[in-house]
Design a protein around this motif. Structure first.
Motif, mmCIF file in Angstrom:
data_model
loop_
_atom_site.group_PDB
_atom_site.id
_atom_site.type_symbol
_atom_site.label_atom_id
_atom_site.label_comp_id
_atom_site.label_asym_id
_atom_site.label_seq_id
_atom_site.Cartn_x
_atom_site.Cartn_y
_atom_site.Cartn_z
ATOM 1 N N GLY A 8 31.144 0.419 20.055
ATOM 2 C CA GLY A 8 30.766 1.186 19.321
ATOM 3 C C GLY A 8 31.346 2.091 18.715
ATOM 4 O O GLY A 8 31.309 2.847 17.282
ATOM 5 N N GLY A 9 31.991 3.125 20.296
ATOM 6 C CA GLY A 9 32.585 4.398 19.856
ATOM 7 C C GLY A 9 33.653 3.937 18.987
ATOM 8 O O GLY A 9 34.432 3.232 18.960
ATOM 9 N N GLY A 10 34.707 5.178 18.160
ATOM 10 C CA GLY A 10 35.529 4.962 17.809
ATOM 11 C C GLY A 10 35.818 6.713 16.770
ATOM 12 O O GLY A 10 35.460 7.577 17.068
ATOM 13 N N LEU A 11 36.708 6.561 16.260
ATOM 14 C CA LEU A 11 37.418 7.364 15.151
ATOM 15 C C LEU A 11 36.793 7.631 13.596
ATOM 16 O O LEU A 11 36.958 6.268 13.285
ATOM 17 N N VAL A 12 35.975 8.467 13.229
ATOM 18 C CA VAL A 12 35.682 8.645 12.043
ATOM 19 C C VAL A 12 35.605 9.505 11.231
ATOM 20 O O VAL A 12 35.410 11.424 12.124
ATOM 21 N N GLN A 13 35.459 9.903 10.250
ATOM 22 C CA GLN A 13 35.432 11.387 9.574
ATOM 23 C C GLN A 13 34.560 12.083 8.850
ATOM 24 O O GLN A 13 33.310 11.195 9.194
ATOM 25 N N MET A 83 24.378 6.667 13.975
ATOM 26 C CA MET A 83 24.499 7.410 13.553
ATOM 27 C C MET A 83 25.208 7.765 11.888
ATOM 28 O O MET A 83 26.674 7.002 11.972
ATOM 29 N N ASN A 84 24.572 8.523 11.188
ATOM 30 C CA ASN A 84 24.846 8.784 10.208
ATOM 31 C C ASN A 84 25.264 10.480 9.715
ATOM 32 O O ASN A 84 24.984 11.100 10.428
ATOM 33 N N SER A 85 26.031 11.265 8.579
ATOM 34 C CA SER A 85 26.260 12.198 8.292
ATOM 35 C C SER A 85 27.080 13.295 9.242
ATOM 36 O O SER A 85 26.190 13.876 9.697
ATOM 37 N N LEU A 86 27.784 11.895 10.144
ATOM 38 C CA LEU A 86 28.246 12.525 11.183
ATOM 39 C C LEU A 86 29.079 13.763 11.262
ATOM 40 O O LEU A 86 29.588 14.112 9.640
#
Length: 124
Positions: A8-13, A83-86
């Motif tokens: 589930g990992g990855g790149l996110v803004q 995980m929110n509001s990263l």
């Protein structure tokens, strides 16, 4: 023996969300408290969250409290980290781990089994 596999990992803004999963094998999976830890490059591994055997108790690091949620689905032998509001500072390799005392410990050395980790990168 418990084997753990994260995904589930990855790149996110920054401001975005990800959900990590940790699939466990072994008939005794339900006998372990399950924790999430993270390790940023050049830093020590740090505690993120832990959930008890039954899922009724949880504990969070102050840095993620109110943004991250840990849960478990015993029927699927899986633990989740929503995980929110990263933030950029959440960037790290995230590991799940199993601990047999159910004391919700935050100390990595107290955990018996570890997954291989999944990379989470938060861009600005």
């Amino acid at each position: 023996q418990v084997q753990l596999v994260e995904s589930g990992g990855g790149l996110v803004q920054a401001g975005g969300s990800l959900r990590l999963s940790c699939a466990g094998s072994g008939r005794t999976f339900g006998s372990y408290a399950m924790g999430w830890f993270r390790q940023a490059q050049g830093k020590e591994r740090e505690f993120v969250a832990v959930v008890s055997w039954t899922g009724s108790r949880t504990l969070y690091a102050d840095s993620v409290k109110g943004r991250f949620t840990i849960s478990r689905d015993s029927a699927k032998n899986t633990v989740y980290l929503q995980m929110n509001s990263l933030k950029v500072e959440d960037t790290a390799v995230y590991y799940c781990a199993a601990e047999g005392s159910n004391l919700l410990t935050t100390t990595p050395s107290k955990y018996d089994y570890w997954g291989q980790g999944t990379q989470v990168t938060v861009s600005s």
